[in-house]
Structures are given as C-alpha cells and as structure tokens.
Design a protein around this motif. Structure first.
Motif, PDB file in Angstrom:
ATOM      1  N   LYS A 196     -45.293  19.424  -4.261  1.00 29.51           N
ATOM      2  CA  LYS A 196     -44.771  20.529  -3.612  1.00 29.51           C
ATOM      3  C   LYS A 196     -43.744  21.401  -4.494  1.00 29.51           C
ATOM      4  O   LYS A 196     -44.013  22.629  -4.793  1.00 29.51           O
ATOM      5  N   ILE A 199     -45.620  22.793  -7.675  1.00 31.25           N
ATOM      6  CA  ILE A 199     -46.333  23.838  -7.622  1.00 31.25           C
ATOM      7  C   ILE A 199     -45.587  25.062  -7.184  1.00 31.25           C
ATOM      8  O   ILE A 199     -45.781  26.142  -7.627  1.00 31.25           O
ATOM      9  N   ILE A 200     -44.281  24.861  -6.571  1.00 34.23           N
ATOM     10  CA  ILE A 200     -43.567  26.059  -6.617  1.00 34.23           C
ATOM     11  C   ILE A 200     -43.048  26.556  -7.699  1.00 34.23           C
ATOM     12  O   ILE A 200     -42.835  27.592  -8.308  1.00 34.23           O
ATOM     13  N   ASN A 203     -45.634  28.086  -9.750  1.00 28.36           N
ATOM     14  CA  ASN A 203     -46.038  29.441  -9.241  1.00 28.36           C
ATOM     15  C   ASN A 203     -45.167  30.493  -9.942  1.00 28.36           C
ATOM     16  O   ASN A 203     -45.641  31.624 -10.281  1.00 28.36           O
ATOM     17  N   SER A 215     -53.066  22.901  -6.755  1.00 20.14           N
ATOM     18  CA  SER A 215     -53.642  23.400  -5.401  1.00 20.14           C
ATOM     19  C   SER A 215     -54.942  22.527  -5.269  1.00 20.14           C
ATOM     20  O   SER A 215     -54.907  22.100  -4.018  1.00 20.14           O
ATOM     21  N   ALA A 219     -54.772  20.278  -1.790  1.00 20.54           N
ATOM     22  CA  ALA A 219     -55.808  20.478  -0.663  1.00 20.54           C
ATOM     23  C   ALA A 219     -56.479  19.446  -0.083  1.00 20.54           C
ATOM     24  O   ALA A 219     -56.849  19.144   0.742  1.00 20.54           O
ATOM     25  N   LYS A 223     -56.596  17.452   3.561  1.00 23.61           N
ATOM     26  CA  LYS A 223     -57.698  17.380   4.384  1.00 23.61           C
ATOM     27  C   LYS A 223     -57.753  15.936   5.233  1.00 23.61           C
ATOM     28  O   LYS A 223     -56.964  14.763   4.984  1.00 23.61           O
ATOM     29  N   PHE A 234     -45.748  21.564   5.096  1.00 21.12           N
ATOM     30  CA  PHE A 234     -45.441  22.894   4.574  1.00 21.12           C
ATOM     31  C   PHE A 234     -44.335  23.791   4.925  1.00 21.12           C
ATOM     32  O   PHE A 234     -43.956  24.654   4.569  1.00 21.12           O
ATOM     33  N   GLY A 235     -43.451  23.204   5.903  1.00 18.40           N
ATOM     34  CA  GLY A 235     -42.175  23.567   6.560  1.00 18.40           C
ATOM     35  C   GLY A 235     -42.268  24.608   7.352  1.00 18.40           C
ATOM     36  O   GLY A 235     -41.800  25.725   7.234  1.00 18.40           O
ATOM     37  N   ASP A 239     -44.913  28.501  16.161  1.00 15.41           N
ATOM     38  CA  ASP A 239     -44.684  29.795  16.907  1.00 15.41           C
ATOM     39  C   ASP A 239     -45.683  29.971  18.078  1.00 15.41           C
ATOM     40  O   ASP A 239     -45.733  31.290  18.868  1.00 15.41           O
TER      41      ASP A 239
ATOM     42  N   GLU B   2     -38.470  23.084   2.113  1.00 20.48           N
ATOM     43  CA  GLU B   2     -38.404  24.565   1.403  1.00 20.48           C
ATOM     44  C   GLU B   2     -40.077  24.665   2.016  1.00 20.48           C
ATOM     45  O   GLU B   2     -40.970  24.066   1.680  1.00 20.48           O
ATOM     46  N   ARG B   3     -40.068  26.147   2.142  1.00 16.98           N
ATOM     47  CA  ARG B   3     -41.621  26.807   2.250  1.00 16.98           C
ATOM     48  C   ARG B   3     -42.467  26.785   1.018  1.00 16.98           C
ATOM     49  O   ARG B   3     -42.008  27.227   0.166  1.00 16.98           O
ATOM     50  N   LEU B   4     -43.729  26.729   1.161  1.00 17.16           N
ATOM     51  CA  LEU B   4     -44.522  27.065  -0.044  1.00 17.16           C
ATOM     52  C   LEU B   4     -44.890  28.450   0.249  1.00 17.16           C
ATOM     53  O   LEU B   4     -45.087  29.055   1.200  1.00 17.16           O
ATOM     54  N   PRO B   5     -45.118  29.284  -0.857  1.00 19.06           N
ATOM     55  CA  PRO B   5     -45.316  30.798  -0.591  1.00 19.06           C
ATOM     56  C   PRO B   5     -46.656  30.991  -0.355  1.00 19.06           C
ATOM     57  O   PRO B   5     -47.367  30.021  -0.214  1.00 19.06           O
ATOM     58  N   GLU B   7     -49.112  32.806  -1.222  1.00 20.03           N
ATOM     59  CA  GLU B   7     -50.179  32.948  -2.456  1.00 20.03           C
ATOM     60  C   GLU B   7     -50.559  31.699  -2.484  1.00 20.03           C
ATOM     61  O   GLU B   7     -51.913  31.274  -2.975  1.00 20.03           O
ATOM     62  N   ILE B   8     -49.706  30.482  -2.737  1.00 23.84           N
ATOM     63  CA  ILE B   8     -50.316  29.049  -2.913  1.00 23.84           C
ATOM     64  C   ILE B   8     -50.968  28.782  -1.760  1.00 23.84           C
ATOM     65  O   ILE B   8     -51.714  28.003  -1.936  1.00 23.84           O
ATOM     66  N   LYS B  11     -54.423  30.016  -2.165  1.00 21.46           N
ATOM     67  CA  LYS B  11     -55.068  29.000  -3.152  1.00 21.46           C
ATOM     68  C   LYS B  11     -55.877  27.607  -2.699  1.00 21.46           C
ATOM     69  O   LYS B  11     -56.804  27.250  -2.724  1.00 21.46           O
ATOM     70  N   ILE B  12     -55.013  27.147  -1.675  1.00 15.81           N
ATOM     71  CA  ILE B  12     -55.263  25.887  -1.170  1.00 15.81           C
ATOM     72  C   ILE B  12     -56.374  26.204  -0.097  1.00 15.81           C
ATOM     73  O   ILE B  12     -57.208  25.272  -0.215  1.00 15.81           O
ATOM     74  N   LEU B  15     -59.982  25.907  -1.085  1.00 17.10           N
ATOM     75  CA  LEU B  15     -60.347  24.574  -1.654  1.00 17.10           C
ATOM     76  C   LEU B  15     -60.629  23.622  -0.322  1.00 17.10           C
ATOM     77  O   LEU B  15     -61.223  22.740  -0.634  1.00 17.10           O
ATOM     78  N   LEU B  16     -60.552  24.403   0.989  1.00 19.60           N
ATOM     79  CA  LEU B  16     -60.906  23.573   1.925  1.00 19.60           C
ATOM     80  C   LEU B  16     -62.059  24.001   2.633  1.00 19.60           C
ATOM     81  O   LEU B  16     -62.692  25.061   2.530  1.00 19.60           O
ATOM     82  N   LYS B  30     -49.089  33.117  11.591  1.00 17.36           N
ATOM     83  CA  LYS B  30     -49.466  33.557  10.366  1.00 17.36           C
ATOM     84  C   LYS B  30     -50.594  32.900   9.799  1.00 17.36           C
ATOM     85  O   LYS B  30     -51.395  33.359   9.207  1.00 17.36           O
ATOM     86  N   TRP B  31     -50.441  31.742   9.744  1.00 16.40           N
ATOM     87  CA  TRP B  31     -51.648  30.852   9.277  1.00 16.40           C
ATOM     88  C   TRP B  31     -52.971  31.081   9.931  1.00 16.40           C
ATOM     89  O   TRP B  31     -53.988  30.812   9.353  1.00 16.40           O
TER      90      TRP B  31
END
Lengths: 265, 165
Positions: A196, A199-200, A203, A215, A219, A223, A234-235, A239, B2-5, B7-8, B11-12, B15-16, B30-31
């Motif tokens: 993770k 990839i940040i 990016n 990616s 992915a 799964k 993913f942090g 909500d 930390e959060r993943l942006p 746009e990443i 991309k993921i 692939l799902l 949001k997701w």
C-alpha cells in the motif's frame, strides 16, 4: 386432513431451516480457517523480512551504485548478451569497492526523499517516473544536473524499491516468462501494508508499470475478504448507520449467493 | 492509517468482479458511489455476455448498468420463467430476471398484509386485493407455502447448476 398436511409442510420448513443453519456454521468455520491461514502467512512473512531489511540497510548505497554501473543502455541482442556477461563479471566482484565508471557513461539525476536520503539514478529510470521527468523538463538542462530534485511525499525505502523494480523490470523484459516470474517474486516479498505504501509512492511519481502491477496485486489480495478487512486495510471510516448497512447487505445478497456456490465447488 | 487515493481505488475496482464489487459497496457511502459506476458494470457485463448483449440490454431511464447486470445474472441462475425465489431472507416473485413482487421475509412474515387466497388461484392476478375478512392464521399458512416454494426453487436451481458443472 387439512391440518395434517399443514403440519407436515411446517416440519419440512423446519428441516430446511436446520440445513441453512448447518450451511452457515460451515461457512463460519471456513472463515476461521482463512483467518488462521492469514495469521500464519503474515507471521512467516514477518520472520523472512527481518534479515532482508537488515541486508538492505547495510548494503543499500553500495548496491545501488553497483547496479547503476551494471546497466548500460544497449539495444541490440548481441550486445545484450555481452551486457549479461559484463554483469556476471561485476557480480563476482561485488565485494570490491564501488567504481565510478557508470557516472561517465550517462547523465544522472539526483533525487532527495522525504527522510533526507539522496539517490542518484540513471536518466532512463527518471524517465519512467513521469512526475520527475516533468520536473526535469521544466528546469533548464544546466541546473538540473547540479541540484537534487526534492520528493516531499516519498520515503527512502519506497524509492529504493521503485528503482529496484525499474531496473529488474527492464532486465526481465527480454522474455515474457521472466517478466511474470519477476513480478510474482517482487510481489511475494511485500506484505499488504508495504504494498500500500509503495502504490501511494508510485501514484505520486506516476510510475505506470509499477502502478498497474501493484493494483493487480492489491485487487488479488482483497478478493474474498470481508467488508471489515477492506475497511481497515484502506483506512476507510464506516459512515453507514446500522440499518443502512443491514439493508445494503440484503440488497447485495444476490452476489453473495454465488460466493456460497463457489465455495461448495 | 494512511488512506489510499480514490484514483488508485478505481484502478483496483476495475480488476474486481461483481461479487467483490458488492463487498466494496458495503464499505462506506463514498465507496458505494464509486463501486456503482456505470463504466465498471458495463465492462463486467460485456466481459461476461458480450458486446451484442450489452448493446441490446443497455439501461434506459433511471436504471443503471448494475441493475441490468443483476437482472441478467438472475436470468442465468433461475431462467426467464415465472418463479418464487429467496435472496437473503426475502422472498420474491421473479419474471425474466425482474422482481415483480416482494412476498415477504421470514423475520416479519406475520406482519405482511399483501397476501391473499387469490394469488394461488390465479397466477395472472398479482394485484388482486384479498378479502379483509380473511383470518390471520390463513395468511400465515399462505406465507409458509410461498416461502417453501421459494426454498424449493432455490435448492433445485443449485442442484441443476452443480450437475452441469
């Protein structure tokens, strides 16, 4: 007669309920088994990573310099075989002092990371990182050679991994089989959280090949994982209200049915 | 952590497959929006059923590609005929993959008022209103019969599926 048929049907419903309960309990057991397997995998990865990290920290500077001198940009196949033989010779001299021959062959780019480490990389590696390349294009040719480019969002460890990836990827590009093997080996060396962080960084520096590779790995990793795991990884903060969450779980039940069937097969 | 942006994440998501996108939609609001994108689901549809099907079944009006995917998936699993099935804890009347009527759920089946004896007598009369004088116990028995049919249909569908494999 009507009462008897009604009661027999009710009994059949109860039997189907019991079958459902058994299916759910077996599913829970499978989840527990998965959790145990994950715990074992993570613990083994942790053990294997420690000596690797120690080696990396000790020989990082020397390793990078050696690898830089090894990579000579030659296009022809024959010359590539010569390059490989040169690489083998230099690998045998790995204990020797780092040479400065590489610096004469091509211009280098200095990159300064968040934690103050400065990396010298080949120009073609900098070209892979589109953010760095854009920075170089914006600066005049004279000053770019002298000043180290600051990378405020990238740590030294991530940049070292990215540089390593670019070099190995180019070397492995000779054949498709080698390339796939390399990518699998590269991914296996990382745990999910290192993946993770990397990839940040990829990016931010816009390293497209590495971004696509990571990616795919992430992915693949998420799964068949639970919603809670994905949230934590993913942090992301949940909500949803409790009612909404239950509602969406039911709304998406059509997708989970196939999960059950797949697990049975 | 930390959060993943975003746009990443996109991309993921590309692939799902649809099962894992369903999981992603439950992570947060949001997701849910991002994982419901038409581009994502239209790609999945084309991958599974081909471009011609995608052109023919393209969603109209307020429908989304996810809805179309769901309907087509149900057709594959259950067939296009008229059937009573269960998804989760709810029972539905299905025709050509579309939900025609929500029949109730096991948790609160005693509270359902929509069922009546006309449903069993005439399949075409789905909007018929029941007699108000009908007793509660009769409705309970009818619910159980309908739910049993739904369970039976689901079980037989799975049996057919496993036989094919």
């Amino acid at each position: 007669m009507a009462k008897e048929s009604g009661s027999s049907k009710i009994e059949m419903l109860e039997i189907s309920n019991e079958a459902m309960a058994e299916a759910q309990s077996s599913k829970i057991e499978m989840l527990e088994i998965n959790n145990e397997a994950m715990a074992e995998a993570q613990s083994s990865k942790t053990v294997t990573m420690k000596p690797a990290e120690a080696e990396e920290s000790k020989t990082e500077t020397q390793k990078i310099t050696d690898e830089e001198s090894k990579n000579v940009p030659i296009a022809a196949t024959e010359e590539e075989s010569k390059k490989l033989s040169i690489t083998k010779v230099e690998e045998s001299k790995n204990a020797a002092t780092a040479t400065t021959e590489g610096e004469k062959e091509e211009a280098k780019v200095s990159l300064k990371t968040l934690d103050g480490v400065t990396f010298e990389v080949e120009a073609w590696i900098a070209k892979e990182m589109e953010t760095v390349q854009a920075y170089i294009d914006d600066t005049s040719a004279d000053t770019s050679a002298a000043i180290a480019i600051p990378l405020h969002n990238v740590a030294g460890r991530e940049l070292a991994r990215m540089v390593e990836y670019c070099k190995e990827h180019r070397r492995a590009s000779v054949s498709a089989g080698n390339l796939k093997e390399f990518e699998e080996r590269f991914a296996a060396a990382l745990n999910l959280y290192e993946m993770k962080d990397l990839i940040i960084a990829a990016n931010y520096l816009n390293t497209k090949k590495l971004l696509e590779s990571l990616s795919r790995c992430i992915a693949k990793a998420i799964k068949n994982k639970s919603v809670e795991f994905v949230r934590d990884y993913f942090g992301v903060t949940n909500d949803y209200t409790t009612e909404e969450e239950a509602q969406y779980r039911e709304t998406n039940a059509w997708a989970f049915r196939n999960v059950d069937e797949d697990s049975r097969n | 952590m930390e959060r993943l942006p975003l746009e990443i994440c996109m991309k993921i998501f590309y692939l799902l497959d649809y099962q894992h996108l369903a999981v992603a939609q439950q992570v947060c609001r949001k997701w849910k929006l991002v994982a419901s994108e038409n581009a994502l689901w239209s790609d999945l549809f084309k991958e599974r059923w081909g471009e011609d099907h995608a052109a023919f079944y393209a969603p109209v009006g307020s429908k989304s590609w996810k809805d179309v995917y769901e309907v087509q998936d149900r057709c594959d699993r259950i067939g296009v005929g008229l059937k009573i099935i269960r998804e989760g804890i709810d029972y539905y009347l299905i025709h050509q993959g579309e939900i025609q009527r929500h029949l109730g759920s096991r948790k609160n089946h005693e509270k359902e008022i929509g069922h009546c004896s006309n449903t069993l007598n005439s399949e075409s009369n789905f909007n018929g209103e029941g007699s108000l004088a009908e007793e509660r116990s009769c409705r309970g028995i009818l619910d159980r019969i309908l739910f049993f049919i739904g369970d039976l249909e689901v079980a037989s569908a799975e049996a057919k599926r496993s036989r094919v494999i």
